[in-house]
Design an enzyme around this catalytic site. Structure first.
Site, PDB file in Angstrom:
ATOM      1  N   LYS A 283       0.891  -1.068  -0.151  1.00 35.21           N
ATOM      2  CA  LYS A 283      -0.083  -0.140  -0.034  1.00 35.21           C
ATOM      3  C   LYS A 283       1.007   1.074  -0.072  1.00 35.21           C
ATOM      4  O   LYS A 283       1.959   1.433   0.431  1.00 35.21           O
ATOM      5  CB  LYS A 283      -0.998   0.136   1.251  1.00 35.21           C
ATOM      6  CG  LYS A 283      -1.840  -1.015   1.153  1.00 35.21           C
ATOM      7  CD  LYS A 283      -2.915  -0.952   2.203  1.00 35.21           C
ATOM      8  CE  LYS A 283      -4.004  -2.096   2.198  1.00 35.21           C
ATOM      9  NZ  LYS A 283      -5.099  -1.935   3.330  1.00 35.21           N
TER      10      LYS A 283
ATOM     11  N   GLY B 150      -8.691  10.451   0.417  1.00 36.10           N
ATOM     12  CA  GLY B 150      -7.843  10.191  -0.691  1.00 36.10           C
ATOM     13  C   GLY B 150      -6.211  10.216  -0.132  1.00 36.10           C
ATOM     14  O   GLY B 150      -5.833  10.837   1.070  1.00 36.10           O
ATOM     15  N   CYS B 151      -5.373   9.854  -1.097  1.00 39.63           N
ATOM     16  CA  CYS B 151      -4.041   9.981  -0.856  1.00 39.63           C
ATOM     17  C   CYS B 151      -3.280  10.567  -1.823  1.00 39.63           C
ATOM     18  O   CYS B 151      -3.515  10.335  -3.295  1.00 39.63           O
ATOM     19  CB  CYS B 151      -3.564   8.615  -0.749  1.00 39.63           C
ATOM     20  SG  CYS B 151      -1.612   8.495  -0.340  1.00 39.63           S
TER      21      CYS B 151
ATOM     22  N   GLY C  15       0.245  12.914  -3.831  1.00 38.80           N
ATOM     23  CA  GLY C  15       1.655  12.543  -3.791  1.00 38.80           C
ATOM     24  C   GLY C  15       2.514  13.075  -2.345  1.00 38.80           C
ATOM     25  O   GLY C  15       3.556  12.404  -2.161  1.00 38.80           O
TER      26      GLY C  15
ATOM     27  N   VAL D 298      -5.593  13.162   2.109  1.00 40.45           N
ATOM     28  CA  VAL D 298      -6.886  14.220   2.015  1.00 40.45           C
ATOM     29  C   VAL D 298      -8.089  13.821   3.071  1.00 40.45           C
ATOM     30  O   VAL D 298      -8.143  12.573   2.931  1.00 40.45           O
ATOM     31  CB  VAL D 298      -7.446  14.400   0.504  1.00 40.45           C
ATOM     32  CG1 VAL D 298      -8.358  15.205   0.567  1.00 40.45           C
ATOM     33  CG2 VAL D 298      -6.196  14.784  -0.320  1.00 40.45           C
TER      34      VAL D 298
ATOM     35  N   LYS E 252      -6.282  18.835   2.275  1.00 40.71           N
ATOM     36  CA  LYS E 252      -5.015  18.142   1.993  1.00 40.71           C
ATOM     37  C   LYS E 252      -3.869  18.527   3.126  1.00 40.71           C
ATOM     38  O   LYS E 252      -3.645  19.667   3.311  1.00 40.71           O
ATOM     39  CB  LYS E 252      -4.431  18.240   0.724  1.00 40.71           C
ATOM     40  CG  LYS E 252      -3.240  17.682   0.630  1.00 40.71           C
ATOM     41  CD  LYS E 252      -2.554  18.142  -0.912  1.00 40.71           C
ATOM     42  CE  LYS E 252      -3.158  17.353  -2.167  1.00 40.71           C
ATOM     43  NZ  LYS E 252      -2.451  17.932  -3.389  1.00 40.71           N
TER      44      LYS E 252
ATOM     45  N   ASP F  70       0.753  16.852 -14.834  1.00 42.98           N
ATOM     46  CA  ASP F  70       0.275  15.707 -13.759  1.00 42.98           C
ATOM     47  C   ASP F  70      -1.011  15.307 -14.277  1.00 42.98           C
ATOM     48  O   ASP F  70      -1.721  14.932 -13.214  1.00 42.98           O
ATOM     49  CB  ASP F  70       0.639  15.741 -12.573  1.00 42.98           C
ATOM     50  CG  ASP F  70       0.905  14.246 -11.752  1.00 42.98           C
ATOM     51  OD1 ASP F  70       1.052  13.481 -12.332  1.00 42.98           O
ATOM     52  OD2 ASP F  70       0.832  14.193 -10.358  1.00 42.98           O
TER      53      ASP F  70
END
Length: 525
Positions: A24, A255-256, A258, A262, A276, A374
């Site tokens: 992960k 969320g994740c 970089g 989040v 974030k 990105d």
């Protein structure tokens, strides 16, 4: 493990036998839920195992590996030059071993290396310069007493300079006098700067009482730090943020990114937002923070995620966005158990239109123009109506209107990076177009850009689609949930646009304005 070696070196096997080792991406207690093995980066984690002996040069054959962690063992000997052949490597952790010798300069060829740690070994000599090494901090090399931490001069030069200074006392005296005078001048200038800064700061506070809480003014435990909001809202403190996330409890993670996680949050006035929280290497998160704030404060568009506020608290950096009810496009296409079946063709086409409009605004209408750098499905967020919003501007770069490119290190996400970025450190508008073309292929096929779980020959979505086109089998690439005779004409036209975007020749790719016009025309049919 064979699937982590070059394609030429692997044998024909079933897709399940070719599975690499995955972990992960986050290291929190609960972790984030992933429904597909392909969501995990191919990684080899051997830390904390009391392993001994040299670091094997044969690791260099694992060209598909993203993460190699050999930390907290008892490895000895030098760092092999062959590690520079691991062309996909993003993380290399060799900390807390007994390695000796120098750091191979060939490691600067690892263009995707974002984390490198060789702290607490017995390494010596100079730290390589160039490539990704310019982004690493001294902490990544700490605990090596013979390693030179001066990036601009070699240790040997520094030593000879000191010896010559002792031999030539008269010159040393003159140097000391010169330095003393210089220090005195600098001190006077510094005092003047401090006085002027306080005057300017006090005047700015009169006009802006909601000043951002700086690390020097506010510690992490303080409850009075203000959060800067771009809109004229009532005062919001860091205490309100902590309450709304239950002190950043894992249950609030949505969320994740970089550089951090989040969290979902409901502010005291009832607004739902996403926060974030940047974490990791301080210099890197500060760059990420500055890029997001600078970019999103300049860019205001209905197809960009709205940055509502931000805050600095100690070493923490918080970014507050409008909450996107339906999460990321990546989640709907790849993470759900229904494999994107709920995203009908009409929704997918509207998502493509919205993302194209957001990109065209960044490229052409925003002043100065912005390269996103990105673009990917996980950076396209969907609101309650499935309208697309571009997000995550941590890699973005502002450029003047008359420029067409910006020189930079190779950045982005594997699978979305255009082929020319591997040959030249120049980011262009056409690089963003290539990444957008990959997203279009995801919408059409339901496949990830690269999926190691698929059989050989169909793991790379670009090569697979182009091969199917050459064989006149285009209709077979479309996801079953969206393909029917009624949609076939629109699907084929969008496929042609996607193939134009991912062509290997950058000059042949369309502009973002062309994408908006073409997709709108298709939607009107």
């Amino acid at each position: 493990m064979r699937s982590l070696v070059s394609i030429n070196g692997s044998s024909e096997q079933s897709s399940t036998e070719n599975l690499p080792l995955f972990i992960k991406k986050n290291s929190t207690g609960k972790g984030l839920q992933y429904n597909q093995v392909s969501s995990f980066p191919p990684s080899l984690i051997l830390s904390n195992n009391l392993l001994v002996g040299p670091v094997l040069s044969s690791f260099g054959h694992l060209v598909k590996l993203h993460v190699l962690d050999l930390s907290w063992n008892n490895f000895t000997g030098p760092i092999p030059d062959e590690l520079s052949n691991m062309s996909s490597l993003e993380v290399l952790n060799l900390a807390h071993n007994d390695l000796n010798g120098t750091i191979p300069s060939s490691l600067t060829k690892l263009n995707f290396l974002s984390k490198f740690d060789v702290s607490y070994n017995n390494l010596a000599g100079d730290i390589p310069t160039g490539g990704q090494f310019s982004t690493f901090t001294n902490e990544d090399f700490a605990g090596n007493s013979a390693l030179c931490l001066l990036r601009n001069s070699s240790c040997s030069k520094e030593t000879s300079f000191v010896e010559n200074a002792y031999r030539k006392k008269s010159k040393g005296t003159l140097v000391a006098l010169g330095l003393g005078t210089a220090v005195g001048v600098v001190f006077v200038l510094f005092c003047a700067y401090v006085i002027m800064s306080r005057i300017v700061h006090s005047r700015m506070q009169e006009h802006n009482p909601k000043a951002v809480a700086n690390a020097e003014d506010c510690s992490e435990s303080s409850k009075s730090c203000l959060v800067l909001l771009f809109q004229n809202n009532k005062e919001l403190s860091i205490e309100d943020i902590l309450k709304s996330t239950n002190n950043f409890d894992q249950a609030y993670i949505v969320g994740c990114g970089g550089f951090g996680l989040v969290y979902k949050s409901t502010l005291p006035d009832g607004r739902r937002v996403a926060i974030k929280r940047l974490s990791g290497d301080y210099s890197q998160i500060e760059r990420e923070f500055q890029a997001e704030v600078e970019t999103l404060s300049r860019a205001q568009h209905e197809n960009l995620v709205l940055l509502q506020g931000y805050c600095k608290v100690g070493n923490d950096r918080l970014l507050i966005y409008s909450f996107m009810e339906n999460g990321s496009l990546d989640y709907w296409l790849h993470e759900r158990a229904d494999s994107g079946a709920l995203l009908d063709w009409r929704k997918r086409l509207r998502i493509a239109q919205g993302a194209a409009k957001g990109l065209a605004y960044l490229h052409m209408s925003c002043d100065p123009h912005i390269l996103h750098r990105d673009i990917k499905s996980s950076n396209i967020l969907l609101d309650e109506n499935f309208e697309a919003h571009l997000a995550d501007f941590g890699l973005a770069r502002l450029i003047c209107a008359y420029e067409t490119h910006v020189t930079t290190d190779v950045v982005g996400t594997l699978g979305y990076i255009p082929p020319e970025y591997g040959q030249s450190p120049v980011a262009t508008y056409k690089g963003d177009i290539y990444s957008f073309g990959i997203v279009l292929l995801e919408l059409l096929t339901g496949r990830r850009p690269v999926d190691m779980c698929r059989p050989k020959g169909s793991r790379d979505v670009v090569s697979w689609v182009l091969q199917m086109k050459d064989e006149d089998r285009e209709t077979e690439v479309f996801h079953p949930s969206i393909y029917d005779k009624e949609n076939e004409s629109q699907l084929m036209r969008v496929l042609e646009i996607a193939c134009l975007c991912v062509t290997s020749a950058p000059k042949s790719r369309p502009t973002s304005q062309h994408l908006v016009a073409w997709l709108d025309d298709i939607a009107e049919d």
